[in-house]
Design an enzyme around this catalytic site. Structure first.
Site, mmCIF file in Angstrom:
data_model
loop_
_atom_site.group_PDB
_atom_site.id
_atom_site.type_symbol
_atom_site.label_atom_id
_atom_site.label_comp_id
_atom_site.label_asym_id
_atom_site.label_seq_id
_atom_site.Cartn_x
_atom_site.Cartn_y
_atom_site.Cartn_z
ATOM 1 N N ARG A 163 0.828 -1.206 0.000
ATOM 2 C CA ARG A 163 0.000 0.000 0.000
ATOM 3 C C ARG A 163 0.865 1.260 0.000
ATOM 4 N NH1 ARG A 163 -4.628 0.486 4.504
ATOM 5 N NH2 ARG A 163 -2.815 0.822 5.838
ATOM 6 N N LYS A 265 -2.823 6.500 1.584
ATOM 7 C CA LYS A 265 -2.681 6.894 2.989
ATOM 8 C C LYS A 265 -1.747 8.103 3.117
ATOM 9 C CE LYS A 265 -2.670 4.504 7.444
ATOM 10 N NZ LYS A 265 -4.104 4.749 7.724
ATOM 11 N N GLU A 301 -16.329 6.479 4.499
ATOM 12 C CA GLU A 301 -15.676 5.879 5.660
ATOM 13 C C GLU A 301 -15.703 6.826 6.845
ATOM 14 O OE1 GLU A 301 -11.104 5.958 5.583
ATOM 15 O OE2 GLU A 301 -11.612 5.715 3.473
#
Length: 419
Positions: A163, A265, A301
């Site tokens: 990621r 992220k 989210e």
């Protein structure tokens, strides 16, 4: 096998690599069978005083270890030391200053090659660094758990590495390879082994950072990058623990937009949620649930968690489409739920489905699984269940944490053992 190196207060450490005469701190010699180079770090450096630096032959890593501690040179090994004075029964989710952090640098257009463990502390950075001026930074989060037999476990670290690589491409940064990422995490965890909570008392939270540390004035990728890993022992993320949390649906502010960076992220995603989160907490809510910015009716989210909706034997979660972070706990819960016989769908989930659900829960590295007790939407409050934690939330939490803590058979190969 390479000989172990030990730096000790003892007058001699026969056959163990390093010899030091405690009567004269300047006397240090190398055992003839020690196949590595080392240097005694300068005593005028207060932060690094009384340390020896070893450069391993078979890895691009430099280790620093304080006196009366040791490090095996044939593999990454922990630094044995005294226990820490922490009340493990009252451990929250906050920063605890540990012993070491791992750091590695490279220039733009090049690859990361050599890293080192250094004492945990402040870092020096130019005020024109890319991360400070243009937000060129990413971070990851994962945990290490201690088993009853003393072993230390990581949960799917290769997923965090992948990621970070994906995010670095979006943010125009070089990234450590999967192997470099995992080796850095292992080194940081084992160097701080004494800070890992006892079994059942918490975990060691691991925070890898990747940032544009080089100075740049005009808008452009930074010329230099720093990869850093630090750790902290943690307990529950929400003060409620596994007790239900209360969320409010945000209808005006948005966490991400199509084509943006919501799916990676990057550090800016989290600063953007602080205002809505702060206002929600001031009103007594635990956190905020965001909607899509286009239609304003589909769930995205929570500030730092993915959301799941339960209806009968069906579990639904918003599909990954570029505005939602592909959570590793989310991915794992989907597999665990399917193994337990649930039907799981990744699809657009509406507010109406949320309000009509039998049960709702959040997932994330920090929270693992967090049951939702109530949702407030446009002033209307909907509660879920009356007996505390929902059955599905409890079942999935137990199934995943037993895997993470080494209490269940790891048939999926998710666990990495460090000892």
């Amino acid at each position: 096998m390479e000989t172990a190196a030990v730096f000790s207060n003892a007058a001699t450490v026969a056959g163990r690599g390093l010899l030091r005469d405690t009567s004269n701190g300047a006397l240090i010699s190398r055992h003839p069978h020690l196949p590595v180079s080392f240097s005694f770090l300068p005593p005028n450096n207060k932060q690094l005083r009384n340390q020896v630096r070893f450069t391993l032959l078979n890895t691009p890593t430099t280790y620093a270890t304080t006196n009366a501690r040791s490090v095996e040179l044939d593999s990454i090994s922990s630094v044995p030391s005294e226990t820490v004075d922490i009340n493990w029964d009252n451990l929250g989710f906050g920063l605890v200053h540990t012993d070491y952090m791992y750091t590695m640098k490279c220039s733009l257009g090049e690859s990361f090659t050599k890293g080192e463990l250094v004492p945990f502390g402040n870092i020096e950075i130019n005020p024109s660094a890319g991360v400070l001026n243009y937000g060129q930074g990413l971070f990851e989060g994962l945990k290490a758990y201690r088993k009853e037999d003393g072993n230390i476990l990581l949960f799917r670290p290769e997923e965090n590495a992948k990621r970070m690589i994906s995010g670095s491409e979006r943010m125009c940064m070089p990234s450590p390879s999967v192997d470099q990422f995992i080796q850095a995490v292992k080194a940081a965890v084992l160097a701080n082994e004494r800070w890992i909570p006892p079994p059942g008392k918490g975990s060691l939270y691991i925070r890898p950072l990747l940032m544009g540390s080089g100075s740049v004035l005009g808008l452009a990728p930074a010329p230099e990058y720093t990869f850093l890993v630090y750790v902290s022992p943690v307990g529950n993320y929400f003060k409620e623990g596994l007790s239900p949390i209360n969320l409010v649906v945000e209808t005006e502010m948005h966490r991400a937009t199509p084509g943006g960076t919501g799916g990676v992220k990057t550090i800016g995603n989290y600063a953007a949620v602080l205002k809505a989160q702060g206002e929600a907490k001031a009103k007594g809510y635990s956190d905020v649930l965001y909607l899509d910015s286009t239609h304003k009716k589909y769930l995205e989210e929570v500030s730092s968690c993915n959301i799941f909706v339960v209806k009968g034997n069906t579990i639904s979660t918003p599909d990954i489409k570029g505005t939602i972070l592909p959570g590793i706990t989310r991915k794992s819960i989907i597999d665990v739920a399917r193994d337990q016989g649930f039907e799981v769908f990744e699809k657009p989930v509406t507010v109406d489905e949320l309000l009509d659900a039998d049960e709702v829960f959040c997932t994330g590295t920090a929270v693992v699984v967090s049951p939702v007790g109530s949702i407030t939407y446009l002033g209307k409050r909907v509660t879920y269940g009356s007996a505390g934690v929902g059955l599905v939330s409890q079942q999935l939490y137990s199934g995943l944490t037993r895997l993470q803590m080494g209490l269940a058979d790891d048939k999926k190969g998710w666990i990495v053992e460090l000892k």
